[in-house]
Design an enzyme around this catalytic site. Structure first.
Site, PDB file in Angstrom:
ATOM      1  CG  HIS A  34      -0.265  -0.299   2.513  1.00  0.00           C
ATOM      2  ND1 HIS A  34       0.648   0.576   3.074  1.00  0.00           N
ATOM      3  CD2 HIS A  34      -0.329  -1.361   3.363  1.00  0.00           C
ATOM      4  CE1 HIS A  34       1.085   0.089   4.215  1.00  0.00           C
ATOM      5  NE2 HIS A  34       0.529  -1.090   4.403  1.00  0.00           N
ATOM      6  N   GLY A  36       1.962   3.081   2.278  1.00  0.00           N
ATOM      7  CA  GLY A  36       3.018   3.081   3.300  1.00  0.00           C
ATOM      8  C   GLY A  36       4.285   2.436   2.750  1.00  0.00           C
ATOM      9  CG  HIS A  37       4.262  -1.760   1.967  1.00  0.00           C
ATOM     10  ND1 HIS A  37       2.919  -2.035   2.029  1.00  0.00           N
ATOM     11  CD2 HIS A  37       4.836  -2.523   2.938  1.00  0.00           C
ATOM     12  CE1 HIS A  37       2.682  -2.931   2.984  1.00  0.00           C
ATOM     13  NE2 HIS A  37       3.832  -3.238   3.548  1.00  0.00           N
ATOM     14  CE  LYS A 184      -2.927   5.202   2.682  1.00  0.00           C
ATOM     15  NZ  LYS A 184      -3.780   4.964   1.523  1.00  0.00           N
ATOM     16  CB  SER A 185      -2.121  -1.861   8.498  1.00  0.00           C
ATOM     17  OG  SER A 185      -1.931  -3.232   8.765  1.00  0.00           O
TER      18      SER A 185
HETATM   19  P1  AMP Z   1       4.922  -5.198   6.414  1.00  0.00           P
HETATM   20  O1  AMP Z   1       4.673  -5.583   4.989  1.00  0.00           O
HETATM   21  O2  AMP Z   1       3.674  -4.876   7.183  1.00  0.00           O
HETATM   22  O3  AMP Z   1       5.845  -6.141   7.128  1.00  0.00           O
HETATM   23  O4  AMP Z   1       5.694  -3.805   6.355  1.00  0.00           O
HETATM   24  C1  AMP Z   1       6.885  -3.661   5.621  1.00  0.00           C
HETATM   25  C2  AMP Z   1       7.500  -2.330   5.959  1.00  0.00           C
HETATM   26  O5  AMP Z   1       6.588  -1.283   5.621  1.00  0.00           O
HETATM   27  C3  AMP Z   1       7.802  -2.175   7.458  1.00  0.00           C
HETATM   28  O6  AMP Z   1       9.037  -1.502   7.613  1.00  0.00           O
HETATM   29  C4  AMP Z   1       6.649  -1.327   7.930  1.00  0.00           C
HETATM   30  O7  AMP Z   1       6.953  -0.561   9.086  1.00  0.00           O
HETATM   31  C5  AMP Z   1       6.398  -0.445   6.736  1.00  0.00           C
HETATM   32  N1  AMP Z   1       5.036   0.086   6.786  1.00  0.00           N
HETATM   33  C6  AMP Z   1       3.883  -0.626   6.903  1.00  0.00           C
HETATM   34  N2  AMP Z   1       2.828   0.208   6.984  1.00  0.00           N
HETATM   35  C7  AMP Z   1       3.316   1.465   6.917  1.00  0.00           C
HETATM   36  C8  AMP Z   1       2.730   2.770   6.970  1.00  0.00           C
HETATM   37  N3  AMP Z   1       1.420   2.934   7.099  1.00  0.00           N
HETATM   38  N4  AMP Z   1       3.544   3.848   6.865  1.00  0.00           N
HETATM   39  C9  AMP Z   1       4.889   3.686   6.744  1.00  0.00           C
HETATM   40  N5  AMP Z   1       5.504   2.484   6.707  1.00  0.00           N
HETATM   41  C10 AMP Z   1       4.733   1.391   6.795  1.00  0.00           C
END
Ligand code: AMP
Length: 281
Positions: A34, A36-37, A184-185
């Site tokens: 998303h 964030g990534h 965002k998640s």
């Molecule tokens: P994940 O795929 O959830 O393991 O996240 C991969 C990377 O993206 C990690 O370093 C997270 O902290 C970062 N990340 C996930 N969501 C966000 C967000 N909303 N804003 C900034 N970074 C994010």
């Protein structure tokens, strides 16, 4: 951009880049990407000649009752987003490529990993530290990018890199939010429409805590209480933790100071969401 499935292919490519004097950024992710990534990948593309994005739902960081099987996946969409954001390689290995069945080596950290998410997810950070170490050894990046969204993870990775002498700069990136404030998640997709509305309580509660501090409040327990009370006004929310700690060592603080981290984990229905803010004075 190339999608690669094997460690050997990443290594060959990175070696070529390094021979040509190019710098390499790494963005570790679990996919279902998303905005964030995207912000991490764009920053990595700005600060490095080449960017490797890993897209791997790492089984070893999930507990037995957690959402490994249902974790959302969409490689095609991820590839499009990565390409747009400026990635050079999308590394999408199978579990068998990353782990030997008879593996016996893990990266464990004392301290930092026992509190906050470590309390309800006892094996989580062993899984994270181990897989991130492996990705560091595979991609040998100059810089690696992590979101402040997972603030404890960011602190843990910084500590691991320091303690184990990884020659990698860790870059922390700000939290990207939905318009109403929800961080965002990938897990937001689990929320029903009613839960999605309720989920805004996390960022609203943190905002109250932050404003209190901005008005001069220095007591960590008062800030915790204000955040807790706000979350408890939402019937669909169940608190896992509300903590105020030092971002550098994840130890509880009594007084708000430099680099204080206020972090929360809250169940909205069955979905566990996290959010936080860091005070930088
Ligand atoms: P994940 O795929 O959830 O393991 O996240 C991969 C990377 O993206 C990690 O370093 C997270 O902290 C970062 N990340 C996930 N969501 C966000 C967000 N909303 N804003 C900034 N970074 C994010």
């Amino acid at each position: 951009m190339e999608i690669v499935k094997t460690i050997a292919e990443v290594r060959v490519q990175v070696k070529e880049w390094k021979k040509a004097g190019l710098s390499v950024g790494l963005v570790p992710t679990m996919g279902f990407l998303h905005e964030g990534h995207k912000s991490l990948i764009e920053r990595a593309a700005k600060e490095n000649d080449r960017v490797v994005v890993s897209d791997f739902v790492n089984p070893t960081q999930f507990g037995p009752t957690e959402d490994l099987a249902s974790y959302p996946r969409d490689l095609e969409r991820d590839a499009k987003l990565c390409e747009e954001a400026g990635a050079s390689i999308l590394f999408n290995p199978e579990v068998e490529e990353m782990y030997f069945d008879d593996r016996t080596t893990f990266v464990n950290m004392d301290g930092l990993t026992k509190e906050l998410c470590g309390k309800s997810r006892p094996i989580h950070f062993q899984g994270v530290c181990t897989v991130v170490s492996k990705l560091f050894n595979i991609a040998t990046p100059d810089r690696a990018y992590f979101g402040q969204k997972d603030a404890q993870q960011l602190a843990v990775i910084k500590r691991m890199v320091r303690d184990l002498n990884f020659d990698i700069e860790i870059v922390g990136c700000p939290i990207i939010r939905e318009e109403d404030g929800l961080a965002k998640s990938s897990r937001n997709t689990y929320l029903s429409p009613e839960e999605r509305k309720a989920a805004v309580i996390l960022s609203q509660a943190l905002k109250i805590g932050k404003e209190l501090i901005e008005q001069g409040e220095t007591s960590a327990s008062k800030v915790k209480t204000a955040i807790t009370e706000k979350i408890n006004t939402e019937p669909l929310a169940k608190i896992d933790y509300v903590e105020v700690v030092d971002f550098n060592n994840i130890e509880p603080v009594e007084n708000i100071g430099d680099s204080t981290l206020a972090a929360i984990a809250v169940y909205i229905g069955k979905t566990r969401l996290i959010d936080n803010f860091i005070i930088e004075k």
